[in-house]
Write a protein that holds these residues in place. Structure first.
Motif, mmCIF file in Angstrom:
data_model
loop_
_atom_site.group_PDB
_atom_site.id
_atom_site.type_symbol
_atom_site.label_atom_id
_atom_site.label_comp_id
_atom_site.label_asym_id
_atom_site.label_seq_id
_atom_site.Cartn_x
_atom_site.Cartn_y
_atom_site.Cartn_z
ATOM 1 N N SER A 1 -29.871 69.390 -17.949
ATOM 2 C CA SER A 1 -30.022 70.151 -16.711
ATOM 3 C C SER A 1 -28.704 70.773 -16.294
ATOM 4 N N GLU A 2 -28.773 72.033 -15.901
ATOM 5 C CA GLU A 2 -27.643 72.669 -15.246
ATOM 6 C C GLU A 2 -27.616 72.206 -13.791
ATOM 7 N N GLU A 3 -26.466 72.346 -13.171
ATOM 8 C CA GLU A 3 -26.366 71.997 -11.760
ATOM 9 C C GLU A 3 -26.924 73.134 -10.901
ATOM 10 N N PRO A 4 -27.877 72.830 -10.009
ATOM 11 C CA PRO A 4 -28.386 73.884 -9.123
ATOM 12 C C PRO A 4 -27.327 74.283 -8.101
ATOM 13 N N VAL A 5 -27.336 75.557 -7.710
ATOM 14 C CA VAL A 5 -26.418 76.053 -6.685
ATOM 15 C C VAL A 5 -27.246 76.775 -5.626
ATOM 16 N N PRO A 6 -26.733 76.892 -4.390
ATOM 17 C CA PRO A 6 -27.519 77.511 -3.306
ATOM 18 C C PRO A 6 -28.045 78.900 -3.649
ATOM 19 N N GLU A 7 -27.241 79.662 -4.402
ATOM 20 C CA GLU A 7 -27.653 81.036 -4.722
ATOM 21 C C GLU A 7 -28.907 81.084 -5.595
ATOM 22 N N ASP A 8 -29.230 79.973 -6.263
ATOM 23 C CA ASP A 8 -30.396 79.949 -7.159
ATOM 24 C C ASP A 8 -31.680 80.330 -6.437
ATOM 25 N N MET A 9 -31.768 79.984 -5.151
ATOM 26 C CA MET A 9 -33.022 80.180 -4.422
ATOM 27 C C MET A 9 -32.965 81.358 -3.459
ATOM 28 N N GLU A 10 -31.900 82.156 -3.547
ATOM 29 C CA GLU A 10 -31.770 83.277 -2.623
ATOM 30 C C GLU A 10 -32.357 84.566 -3.188
ATOM 31 N N LYS A 11 -32.438 84.657 -4.491
ATOM 32 C CA LYS A 11 -32.947 85.878 -5.119
ATOM 33 C C LYS A 11 -34.467 85.923 -5.069
ATOM 34 N N ALA A 12 -35.025 87.098 -5.318
ATOM 35 C CA ALA A 12 -36.486 87.245 -5.316
ATOM 36 C C ALA A 12 -37.103 86.382 -6.416
ATOM 37 N N VAL A 13 -36.474 86.369 -7.589
ATOM 38 C CA VAL A 13 -36.895 85.459 -8.664
ATOM 39 C C VAL A 13 -36.036 84.210 -8.555
ATOM 40 N N LYS A 14 -36.643 83.099 -8.201
ATOM 41 C CA LYS A 14 -35.898 81.857 -7.988
ATOM 42 C C LYS A 14 -35.455 81.270 -9.332
ATOM 43 N N VAL A 15 -34.212 80.810 -9.385
ATOM 44 C CA VAL A 15 -33.665 80.224 -10.611
ATOM 45 C C VAL A 15 -33.789 78.707 -10.498
ATOM 46 N N ILE A 16 -34.641 78.122 -11.326
ATOM 47 C CA ILE A 16 -34.928 76.686 -11.273
ATOM 48 C C ILE A 16 -34.140 75.962 -12.358
ATOM 49 N N LYS A 17 -33.528 74.861 -12.017
ATOM 50 C CA LYS A 17 -32.811 74.019 -12.966
ATOM 51 C C LYS A 17 -33.591 72.710 -13.147
ATOM 52 N N GLY A 18 -33.238 71.964 -14.190
ATOM 53 C CA GLY A 18 -33.939 70.707 -14.430
ATOM 54 C C GLY A 18 -33.900 69.782 -13.227
ATOM 55 N N TRP A 67 -39.858 91.182 -14.882
ATOM 56 C CA TRP A 67 -39.959 89.946 -14.099
ATOM 57 C C TRP A 67 -39.238 90.114 -12.753
ATOM 58 N N ASP A 68 -38.111 90.847 -12.784
ATOM 59 C CA ASP A 68 -37.384 91.116 -11.545
ATOM 60 C C ASP A 68 -38.213 91.988 -10.608
ATOM 61 N N VAL A 69 -38.882 92.991 -11.160
ATOM 62 C CA VAL A 69 -39.755 93.852 -10.344
ATOM 63 C C VAL A 69 -40.882 93.031 -9.732
ATOM 64 N N LEU A 70 -41.472 92.131 -10.534
ATOM 65 C CA LEU A 70 -42.542 91.267 -10.035
ATOM 66 C C LEU A 70 -42.032 90.419 -8.871
ATOM 67 N N GLY A 71 -40.820 89.880 -9.020
ATOM 68 C CA GLY A 71 -40.250 89.077 -7.942
ATOM 69 C C GLY A 71 -40.079 89.878 -6.670
ATOM 70 N N ASP A 72 -39.605 91.133 -6.803
ATOM 71 C CA ASP A 72 -39.433 91.996 -5.632
ATOM 72 C C ASP A 72 -40.783 92.310 -4.980
ATOM 73 N N ARG A 73 -41.797 92.566 -5.790
ATOM 74 C CA ARG A 73 -43.122 92.909 -5.257
ATOM 75 C C ARG A 73 -43.741 91.742 -4.483
ATOM 76 N N LEU A 74 -43.386 90.503 -4.907
ATOM 77 C CA LEU A 74 -43.983 89.311 -4.286
ATOM 78 C C LEU A 74 -43.069 88.663 -3.247
ATOM 79 N N ALA A 75 -41.912 89.306 -2.969
ATOM 80 C CA ALA A 75 -40.942 88.706 -2.060
ATOM 81 C C ALA A 75 -41.519 88.453 -0.666
ATOM 82 N N GLY A 76 -42.464 89.278 -0.247
ATOM 83 C CA GLY A 76 -43.035 89.111 1.092
ATOM 84 C C GLY A 76 -44.262 88.216 1.140
ATOM 85 N N VAL A 77 -44.678 87.675 0.001
ATOM 86 C CA VAL A 77 -45.860 86.791 -0.042
ATOM 87 C C VAL A 77 -45.349 85.355 0.038
ATOM 88 N N GLU A 78 -45.532 84.717 1.186
ATOM 89 C CA GLU A 78 -44.900 83.423 1.438
ATOM 90 C C GLU A 78 -45.412 82.296 0.549
#
Length: 499
Positions: free
Chosen positions: A358-375, A408-419
């Protein structure tokens, strides 16, 4: 005169034809060319062909074992032949049979090609060819024939039965036909059973190392066949073997998917005693786990387990039964047989926990439209989330993943407003999971984790365009949702209105 000239001309043509198709030998190995290849497979009803390249390292390592196997087979009462063809020079035959890498071994039986499924040692090659040369099962009618059967091939199986006209005899035949490496025979002669002190319904399996016996129980259907195949495989190889690319190609694709890997320096004083202790401790598990010795110079293997030379000596259990590899690291004294046995006992009892990357998660991982998940963040951000999660498991070097990334980035942007819907990704070369339903065997793999996390993830198998992903989510999401049209589509509509 014309007849005489015609006769001489025909004789010359016949002689030239014979000379062009003559097959040379390198020792006992037939040397094939484009011009004699077809004649060779017609002449020999059974022929193994090694398509090789002179510069190929794997080919060079196979050569002495292949030559030795050829000598063994040529010395039989009814000789069996194997051949080789330089695929870099004789490209026509190689291309016809789909040769794309070296060495490629193909078996031709009555002219029909099939992929070679045997091992790469002289014994394995010769045993495979002997098995393929005759009926699936040889009938033994006397002690002398039984002894001759075992003398002919050092690794072989003799089924001792009540009757050759029985369901179990049919089952043995069926199994033998599907087993490529082990020659099979059966007998119902009381004298043979008495000679070996064996009961009817058992199997006598002899190897150069030892003789093993097993009761034959085929009442379990397919499961019983699989168990016997694994048992035979485990006893037909050494209790511990030293890693090499040639062996790994055959053994790692076998039915035993648990590997006990001992990393060590064979030149280190006293390490031979350590190896002997590991063998002793692992011997009870030889039909469940392969025991492999890997030198500390095998840096690629060390890296696969996040190890360096400084970590050697050590042991790891690699479990590949569920697809993706799980790693269990040894704690104890490698020089004590009891510690090895305890290690394997605890593993098969389910008492060990896999070590996950597992990589170490950082706060920025969850700020982008496509969330970066670590182990380490997967449990919290995905499994404990009340959202529907569509997640890509990728490898940084994967070409298909790179092609998918902008979409995948476009998909993340399109779904950014879907909670209640999250788009996510994980670098699965740097992170690992031990979660039911997560079986990553290739990249990219896309899984949908429903909001109800009691349900296993759904494998996405649709198209790789943004509309495909949106259509899938609208069908599977826990709540209905809408997304705004892409700006390009809105601009096209405006242009149409102006026109």
């Amino acid at each position: 005169m014309n007849r005489l000239l015609f006769g001489l001309f025909a004789a010359v043509v016949a002689l030239q034809s014979a000379m062009s198709t003559a097959i040379d030998k390198d020792g006992s190995v037939l040397v094939l060319t484009d011009s004699n290849f077809e004649d060779a497979i017609k002449e020999h009803k059974l022929l193994l062909v090694d398509f090789y390249a002179p510069w190929c390292g794997h080919c060079k390592r196979l050569e002495p074992a292949y030559a030795e196997a050829a000598d063994i087979l040529a010395a039989l009462e009814e000789p069996i032949f194997i051949a080789k063809l330089d695929a870099t020079e004789h490209k026509e035959a190689a291309a016809k049979h789909g040769v794309r890498g070296y060495p490629t071994l193909k078996l031709f039986k009555n002219g029909v090609p099939m992929d070679y499924q045997g091992g790469r040692t002289a014994e394995e090659i010769s045993a495979y060819m002997i098995k393929k040369s005759g009926p699936a099962v040889t009938t033994v009618t006397s002690v002398e024939e039984a002894e001759a059967f075992f003398a002919k091939q050092p690794t072989a199986a003799l089924a001792l039965l009540d009757s050759l006209d029985s369901d179990i005899a049919l089952a043995v035949t069926t199994f033998a036909e599907s087993s490529d490496n082990v020659p099979f025979a059966y007998t119902a002669e009381p004298a043979v059973l008495t000679n070996y002190g064996a009961k009817a319904g058992s199997l006598r399996f002899a190897t150069p190392e030892a003789v093993f016996t097993r009761f034959l129980d085929f009442t379990g259907g397919v499961t019983a066949f699989e168990e016997l195949n694994t048992w035979l495989f485990g006893h037909s190889i050494a209790p511990m073997f030293e890693f090499s690319p040639e062996k790994s190609m055959h053994l790692f694709s076998g039915p035993i998917r648990v590997h006990l890997i001992a990393f060590g320096d064979a030149t280190e004083a006293g390490f031979a005693d350590t190896v002997a202790a590991i063998k002793e401790g692992a011997n009870k598990f030889r039909t469940k786990a392969l025991s492999i010795l890997v030198g500390k110079n095998e840096t690629r293997i060390l890296e696969a387990f996040d190890l360096t030379e400084k970590d050697v000596p050590t042991m790891v259990i690699a479990d590949m039964r569920a697809g993706a590899m799980k790693r269990f690291f040894f704690e104890g004294d490698m020089a004590k047989a009891f510690d090895t046995e305890k290690f394997l006992t605890n593993f098969f009892a389910g008492h060990l926990k896999a070590k996950l990357k597992s990589e170490e998660p950082v706060p920025e991982d969850m700020e982008k439209a496509v969330k970066v998940i670590k182990g380490k963040s997967f449990q919290k951000e995905v499994l404990e989330s009340d959202k529907d999660v569509l997640m890509e498991f990728y490898a940084p070097w994967c070409g298909h993943c790179k092609t998918l990334e902008p979409k995948w980035d476009v998909l993340g942007d399109r779904l950014a407003g879907v909670e209640h819907v999250m788009t996510a990704k994980m670098d699965y070369t740097a992170n690992e999971l031990d979660v039911p339903g997560v079986d990553i065997r290739g990249f990219p793999t896309i899984l949908f984790f429903p909001a109800d996390k009691t349900k296993e993830p759904v494998v996405y198998k649709g198209g790789r365009e943004v509309p495909d992903f949106l259509a899938f989510l609208k069908e599977h999401a826990s709540k209905p949702f809408e997304v705004e049209e892409e700006e390009e589509e809105e601009e096209e509509e405006e242009v149409k209105e102006e026109l």
